[in-house]
Design a protein around this motif. Structure first.
Motif: not given
Length: 446
Positions: A190-198
């Motif tokens: 979950l944390v990594i996915s939100q780091l991979l945001t613009p």
């Protein structure tokens, strides 16, 4: 086959109940926080610390008294298949909510409620632009028991009422209910996915720009620094909020076959959704997630209001982040017979390239035995699955450019607020598709 008629339930059969006695304090605490935040540091410097404290104390006392009066005049009870809520002192308001309109029931526990062992019960009904009946606050046991009872009455079947009644009894006695776990999302993913945001990707560039400006200018005003910090906080707010909301995300099936969704860190939420209330499923593949082969799924539920001003106005989470195999299994579980890996779609005609010079190959629509499928998106790719039984209306729409090209878009509307759409189809194909959707919707409902 004979059935035994049930005895009618009257208002006298169940007395009006009040919320938990700590409810005024929790409501007052939130209002006091807003009042203190509204009083600026400039006010503190002008009146002094002692006078400022007296002002806050007087306002806090007024808020608590107002909340206490509201608690004394608020009550609820179940009459037949209705939840009746009354509140107000000067202007009395009485609401009767037919439980057959009930779509989902959510049990929320903000941080203060978690510290005091309380919970808020929120009802989502058909056609509701906002939560119809937030009951704040009850004990967790009472809230869980009331939720099971309301869902049982909304089911309108003896079998459903027996299953939900057993769940309500278990909640009232504190016994665990037998749930079948379906999924638990790793917080790391979950944390990594939100780091991979613009927002997260471009934040270092923004910080570097600010540092360079500070070095070159040699001095900054207080307003400039405050504006920069506020802008950075606004950029980070969405991914941080998403992590806090989806923390420890879990899915399960209860004995009645309903979907149980639990998530949240500072505010925990537990939502029970009957699967026959699901209007559609949406899948999204963000551009920056494709390296991990991740996607996220959402449920569209009729009447689900979501957060005011949020991006989930009428939808809820099914999978915050996960791989294709996990998403495929979840879609099959929620919509039996629908395989995410075998959904075939056909593209629009070649002349639609005038409207979509780059994204034409990513547009498509198709009919399967169970659902209407549509896909679109160039950078962020999306897929929508609409069961035929949930269709409310079918529309064929032509814009001025579409009329010149002989194209039209078909919209399949649901009660959940979102519509499946076959974009820029040949006009004859669009009318044939609309007719097929109408026929399949009638057969599915029959």
């Amino acid at each position: 086959m004979t059935t035994t008629p049930q005895e009618p339930v009257t208002a006298e059969a169940e007395p009006r109940r009040r919320l938990h006695p700590l409810s005024p304090i929790l409501h007052g605490a939130k209002s006091i926080a807003v009042v203190v935040a509204a009083l600026s540091w400039q006010t503190l410097s002008q009146v002094g610390l002692e006078r400022f404290a007296i002002v806050v104390l007087v306002l806090a006392l007024g808020v608590v008294i107002f909340s206490l009066v509201g608690w004394l005049t608020t009550g609820y009870h179940v009459v037949g298949r209705e939840l009746r809520i009354s509140d107000g002192l000067i202007w009395r308001r009485n609401r009767a909510i037919p439980l057959e309109r009930l779509q989902a029931v959510e049990l929320r526990r903000p941080l203060l409620a978690q510290l005091t062992g309380l919970a808020e019960l929120r009802l989502e009904v058909v056609g509701g632009g906002k939560t119809e009946a937030p009951l704040a606050y009850l004990t967790v046991r009472d809230a869980a028991a009331l939720r099971e009872r309301l869902l049982a009455l909304a089911g309108r079947t003896q079998a459903g009422e027996a299953q939900a009644g057993a769940g309500a009894q278990a909640a009232a006695t504190g016994a665990p209910t037998l749930e079948h776990p379906l999924l638990r999302v790793e917080n790391r993913d979950l944390v990594i996915s939100q780091l991979l945001t613009p927002q997260a990707i471009f934040l270092p560039l923004g910080i570097a720009f600010v540092v360079m400006q500070f070095v070159l200018e040699a001095q900054w005003t207080f307003i400039g620094i405050a504006s920069t910090v506020t802008a950075m906080a606004g950029v980070l707010l969405q991914p941080v909020r998403r992590v806090l909301q989806d923390w420890d995300f879990r899915l399960a099936r209860d004995p009645g076959g309903r979907l149980v969704v639990r998530y949240g860190l500072l505010e925990t939420r537990s939502q029970v959704v009957p699967l026959n209330r699901v209007q559609s499923i949406g899948a999204t593949w963000p551009l920056l997630w494709r390296g991990h082969k991740w996607l996220h799924l959402r449920l569209d539920i009729a009447g689900y209001a979501g957060e005011p001003g949020g991006d989930n106005k009428r939808s809820d989470r099914l999978l915050p982040v996960g791989d294709f195999a996990t998403a495929r299994a979840l879609v099959w579980d929620v919509l039996p017979g629908v395989d995410l890996a075998t959904l075939a779609t056909s593209p629009p005609p070649a002349r639609a390239r005038w409207l979509h010079p780059f994204a034409l190959r990513y547009l498509g629509a198709g009919l399967t035995p169970e659902v209407f499928v549509s896909r679109w998106g160039l950078l962020t790719r999306e897929l929508s699955l609409v069961p035929y039984a949930r269709l409310q209306s079918v529309r064929v729409v032509q814009g001025p450019l579409q009329r010149r090209l002989g194209l039209a878009t078909v919209y399949a509307d649901t009660a959940g607020g979102r519509a499946g759409q076959a974009r820029d189809r040949d006009l004859a194909e669009a009318w044939a598709l609309a007719e097929q959707l109408a026929v399949r919707a009638r057969l599915a409902r029959a």
